[in-house]
Design an enzyme around this catalytic site. Structure first.
Site, PDB file in Angstrom:
ATOM      1  N   ASN A   1     -10.106  -0.869  -2.370  1.00 20.62           N
ATOM      2  CA  ASN A   1      -8.697  -0.613  -2.050  1.00 20.62           C
ATOM      3  C   ASN A   1      -7.851  -1.205  -3.180  1.00 20.62           C
ATOM      4  O   ASN A   1      -7.825  -2.419  -3.356  1.00 20.62           O
ATOM      5  CB  ASN A   1      -8.383  -1.276  -0.705  1.00 20.62           C
ATOM      6  CG  ASN A   1      -6.942  -1.147  -0.266  1.00 20.62           C
ATOM      7  OD1 ASN A   1      -6.043  -0.976  -1.077  1.00 20.62           O
ATOM      8  ND2 ASN A   1      -6.720  -1.261   1.033  1.00 20.62           N
TER       9      ASN A   1
ATOM     10  N   CYS B   1       0.819  -1.227   0.000  1.00 19.38           N
ATOM     11  CA  CYS B   1       0.000   0.000   0.000  1.00 19.38           C
ATOM     12  C   CYS B   1       0.848   1.271   0.000  1.00 19.38           C
ATOM     13  O   CYS B   1       0.395   2.318  -0.448  1.00 19.38           O
ATOM     14  CB  CYS B   1      -0.932   0.004   1.199  1.00 19.38           C
ATOM     15  SG  CYS B   1      -1.998  -1.447   1.222  1.00 19.38           S
TER      16      CYS B   1
ATOM     17  N   HIS C   1      -3.901   6.943   1.143  1.00 19.53           N
ATOM     18  CA  HIS C   1      -4.082   5.621   0.534  1.00 19.53           C
ATOM     19  C   HIS C   1      -5.494   5.167   0.880  1.00 19.53           C
ATOM     20  O   HIS C   1      -5.921   5.252   2.038  1.00 19.53           O
ATOM     21  CB  HIS C   1      -3.042   4.646   1.077  1.00 19.53           C
ATOM     22  CG  HIS C   1      -3.446   3.214   0.909  1.00 19.53           C
ATOM     23  ND1 HIS C   1      -3.780   2.695  -0.303  1.00 19.53           N
ATOM     24  CD2 HIS C   1      -3.616   2.209   1.826  1.00 19.53           C
ATOM     25  CE1 HIS C   1      -4.142   1.417  -0.153  1.00 19.53           C
ATOM     26  NE2 HIS C   1      -4.045   1.104   1.136  1.00 19.53           N
TER      27      HIS C   1
END
Ligand code: ACO
Length: 348
Positions: A305, A114, A275
């Site tokens: 995501n 991430c 993020h």
């Protein structure tokens, strides 16, 4: 000394939309559970056999190149962040170099999950600042749909992630005050196993207390075994509550670090692009930092995501929708598996 500027950005998401209700065809879950816990309403999944992590990255890169007024031939260096590479090795960077017909330039793959895009941006920034390269292509791309398990046993993971790609072209600028002001990178491997995919791997179960023993065998063949595949041990693992707890500490910490390093404060941020881990995490961070809704950009509702791709997708979408203007102070912040976390402060 030069500063790096983002001369062009672009993103690509696949056409196939899967709503939360669509996922109930594969597992026991509900739209209500997913929305409440994550804020996600739908996500995009790549064409199963027609699209790959690399082909999606190319589409994002083409948009970034065009907006930067440059071509694939001008690129001096590629940095490619992903945790869902087309091959275990070589990395996607060389595939992108080949498919875009680029010169025999360097291609670096970044495996920071991430945080991958911000780490990649930081590496690119150093190469630009030293004058080593003039056009660097930084991409984040993920095809989670091919790797995840859509059975009920993996529902806490598979409802969260989506596919897509984002890209940026970095160039030097001498315009005073503009460009990447700073990047800050961190890691703490103490909890490396809390958000991880253990197999295939060479760890021999050294750090996995409850793993089954490997079959008796003198050499070879144990990077990924048939038993690991059958038992589901080779699927991504996430301790969701532990990730949440750490993320809501480290996001604000690394954002404050970036602001302090530049003599700025929360009120100076025009747009925070976190993020897109989970809308609840972003909202919690927003509250802790005292930011208004107009200072934070979220699009996890539409895309889920997308790990290394989430920041460049969000940055591109915010820019395309006119939410980022010249002179704005943009803060990128990431947290993810490792754990690793990072921030970048940019004067647009
Ligand atoms: N649908 C329905 N029920 C589910 C689902 C699902 N998709 N997933 C889990 N459940 C059930 C569990 O089985 C469990 O049931 P039980 O109480 O009967 O045993 C219950 O919901 C609670 O399970 P938890 O895993 O404890 O769920 P939690 O409330 O912690 O929520 C979540 C899970 C959303 C992942 C949460 O922990 C979270 O937000 N964590 C942060 C991690 C995160 O956002 N990661 C993103 C990826 S990593 C990154 O980008 C940094």
């Amino acid at each position: 000394m030069y500063r790096s500027t983002i001369a062009g950005i672009g993103f690509y998401v696949p056409e196939n939309v899967y709503t939360n209700s669509d996922l109930t065809r594969f597992m026991e879950t509900s739209d209500e559970w997913i929305r409440e816990r994550t804020g996600i309403q739908e996500r995009r999944f790549a064409d199963r056999y027609g699209e790959t992590t690399t082909t999606m990255a190319i589409k994002a890169a083409e948009a970034a190149l065009e907006r930067a007024g440059t071509t694939a031939q001008d690129i001096d260096f590629i940095i490619f962040a992903t945790l869902t590479p087309d091959y275990y090795f070589p990395g996607c960077g060389v595939l992108l170099q080949r498919e875009m017909g680029m010169r025999e330039i360097g291609a670096l793959d970044v495996r920071n999950q991430c945080s991958g895009f911000v780490y990649a941006l930081s590496v690119a920034d150093q190469f630009i600042k030293t004058g080593m390269y003039k056009n660097i292509l930084v991409v984040g791309s993920e095809k989670h749909s091919f790797a995840m398990d859509f059975a009920t046993r993996s529902r806490n993971v598979s409802v969260i992630f989506g596919d897509g790609a984002g890209a940026a072209v970095l160039q030097p600028t001498e315009e005073p005050g503009k460009g990447i002001l700073s990047t800050h990178l961190h890691s703490d491997g103490a909890d490396a196993e809390l958000l991880a995919m253990y197999y295939p791997g060479a760890h021999a179960n050294k750090w996995l207390s409850d793993a089954k023993p490997f079959p008796e065998q003198e050499l070879g063949g144990l990077f990924l075994t048939a038993e690991q595949l059958e038992s589901g041990a080779a699927l991504p693992y996430m301790d969701g509550p532990a990730v949440f707890k750490k993320a809501v500490v480290k996001f604000p910490e690394v954002i404050k670090e970036a602001l302090a390093a530049n003599g700025l404060s929360e009120k100076d941020i025009d747009m925070l692009i976190p993020h897109q881990a989970n809308l609840r995490i972003s909202q919690y961070v927003q509250k802790l930092l005292g930011l208004s809704d107009s200072q934070v950009f979220n699009n996890i509702q539409k895309y889920g995501n997308t790990t290394a791709a989430s920041i460049p997708i969000a940055l591109s979408e915010a820019w395309e929708s006119g939410k980022i203007k010249s002179g704005d102070l943009i803060c990128l912040a990431a947290f993810g598996s490792g754990f690793t976390w990072a921030s970048a402060l940019i004067r647009w």
